[in-house]
Scaffold this active site. Structure first.
Site, PDB file in Angstrom:
ATOM      1  N   ASN A 134       0.838  -1.191   0.000  1.00  0.00           N
ATOM      2  CA  ASN A 134       0.000   0.000   0.000  1.00  0.00           C
ATOM      3  C   ASN A 134       0.877   1.247   0.000  1.00  0.00           C
ATOM      4  OD1 ASN A 134       0.719   0.570   2.754  1.00  0.00           O
ATOM      5  ND2 ASN A 134      -0.911  -0.800   3.458  1.00  0.00           N
ATOM      6  N   GLU A 159       3.176   1.741   3.071  1.00  0.00           N
ATOM      7  CA  GLU A 159       4.345   0.856   3.058  1.00  0.00           C
ATOM      8  C   GLU A 159       5.367   1.298   2.014  1.00  0.00           C
ATOM      9  OE1 GLU A 159       1.952  -3.220   4.406  1.00  0.00           O
ATOM     10  OE2 GLU A 159       2.037  -2.611   2.302  1.00  0.00           O
ATOM     11  N   ASP A 202      -5.493  -8.464   0.836  1.00  0.00           N
ATOM     12  CA  ASP A 202      -5.402  -9.903   0.567  1.00  0.00           C
ATOM     13  C   ASP A 202      -6.113 -10.253  -0.734  1.00  0.00           C
ATOM     14  OD1 ASP A 202      -4.084 -10.211   3.003  1.00  0.00           O
ATOM     15  OD2 ASP A 202      -5.923 -10.709   4.084  1.00  0.00           O
TER      16      ASP A 202
END
Length: 354
Positions: free
Chosen positions: A211, A214, A301
């Protein structure tokens, strides 16, 4: 370069049936997402917190196990690899894996470990608090070697491998290096969700998915505009030595960077990010392809799983990323950790085209 999702809808819909039957391995931190549901109409006299009257408990697959569940829901043949505790939560986790049709022969129970459980207390569709039960120490060497033997045998029969790292002690730099080296020798593409505590553990992956927060950590600056996202994506390609980087950007969409392409692909969001606090309130104003989002749990996920499965089915990375973006837009419209079915994915694509 911005993709026009509506233009690719017929091609993406033809891709969906091809997802079924693909073999995908999922390696990573398997967790149990536990929800305690109740109602709250009063504050505790002991502190300024709500009193929740318990109604029911439900358990769902979380972490890498949720990646596996997303793959299985789309018809993939999934093998899970990881380590859990030899405890009640571990038994519940294994039961959920089997109920989802996921092969759990690569899931080891270790009496020295604790199964990771994230317990969310929900009242009136709002998350009151989350309690995490976990340990983060590295695996014992004998456990690690047994897990790797099982994984290496499975690599000979899978179309793709997903490595989902939640920093719970399973993945170390040396562990990741051995996994990626073995996969490379067998020409198995590896799709990685990295953790920021490991800066060089995933070199050689097919695609890194992270993301914006990050990505900003990896490049040591915040991604405040398109230019900073572009610079971060290019820097991460070199940083990880991988073929592609996908940066998910919440309500802004996602950006795909490929080593082979001088221009990155921007994919606009199909949904708006809102929090638990908005659930039950009037809907947000919608754009052309917007939909209200109820819960962001597990959206990353879903992106990771659909991206890997799409490529395993022969799609280009751009088409797989677009399909993953659409799938995430469905999942975040559900409360709790969730998956998307082929039928829901096809309907979501029709909504985009409409």
């Amino acid at each position: 370069m911005q993709t026009k999702i509506a233009d690719s809808v017929p091609r993406l819909k033809r891709l969906i049936p091809r997802l079924r039957g693909k073999r995908v391995g999922v390696l990573g931190d398997l967790m149990l997402d536990r929800y305690l549901w109740g109602t709250a109409s009063r504050l505790s006299p002991e502190a300024a917190v709500p009193v929740v009257d318990f109604m029911k408990q439900s358990d769902w697959l979380g972490g890498a196990a949720n990646v596996a569940a997303n793959l299985a829901a789309l018809g993939a043949k999934v093998e899970a690899f990881g380590v859990m505790g030899n405890d009640q939560a571990g038994g519940a986790l294994r039961e959920r894996l089997r109920a989802a049709g996921i092969n759990d022969r690569g899931v080891l129970a270790d009496s020295k470990r604790l199964t990771t459980v994230k317990t969310r207390i929900i009242a009136r569709h709002q998350q009151i608090v989350r309690i995490d039960h976990e340990r983060r120490e590295s695996l014992r060497s004998e456990t690690e070697e047994k897990l790797l033997r099982l994984l290496f045998a499975a690599l000979k029969r899978v179309d793709a491998l997903v490595l989902s790292d939640y920093d719970k002690g399973l993945v170390t730099d040396a562990f990741a290096d051995r996994v990626l080296s073995a996969a490379h020798q067998l020409q198995v593409p590896v799709f990685v969700k990295p953790k920021t505590s490991r800066l060089y553990a995933y070199r050689g992956a097919r695609t890194i998915v992270c993301n914006a927060r990050e990505a900003g950590f990896f490049v040591t600056r915040s991604l405040a505009d398109e230019k900073s996202v572009e610079e971060a994506g290019r820097a991460l390609l070199a940083h990880f030595g991988c073929s592609a980087v996908l940066i998910t950007r919440g309500e802004t969409g996602m950006s795909l960077f490929e080593e082979s392409s001088p221009r990155h692909l921007y994919i606009p969001a199909t949904s708006f990010e809102v929090t638990y606090a908005r659930v039950g309130q009037p809907g947000v104003e919608r754009g052309g392809t917007g939909r209200q989002v109820f819960d962001l749990t597990g959206a990353g996920d879903t992106v990771l799983s659909v991206l890997a499965l799409g490529v395993a089915a022969g799609a280009s990375l751009a088409d797989a990323a677009t399909l993953a973006n659409t799938a995430a837009g469905v999942v975040v419209g559900k409360l709790g950790t969730a998956t998307v079915s082929p039928q829901e994915l096809a309907a979501a694509l029709d909504d985009v085209r409409g």
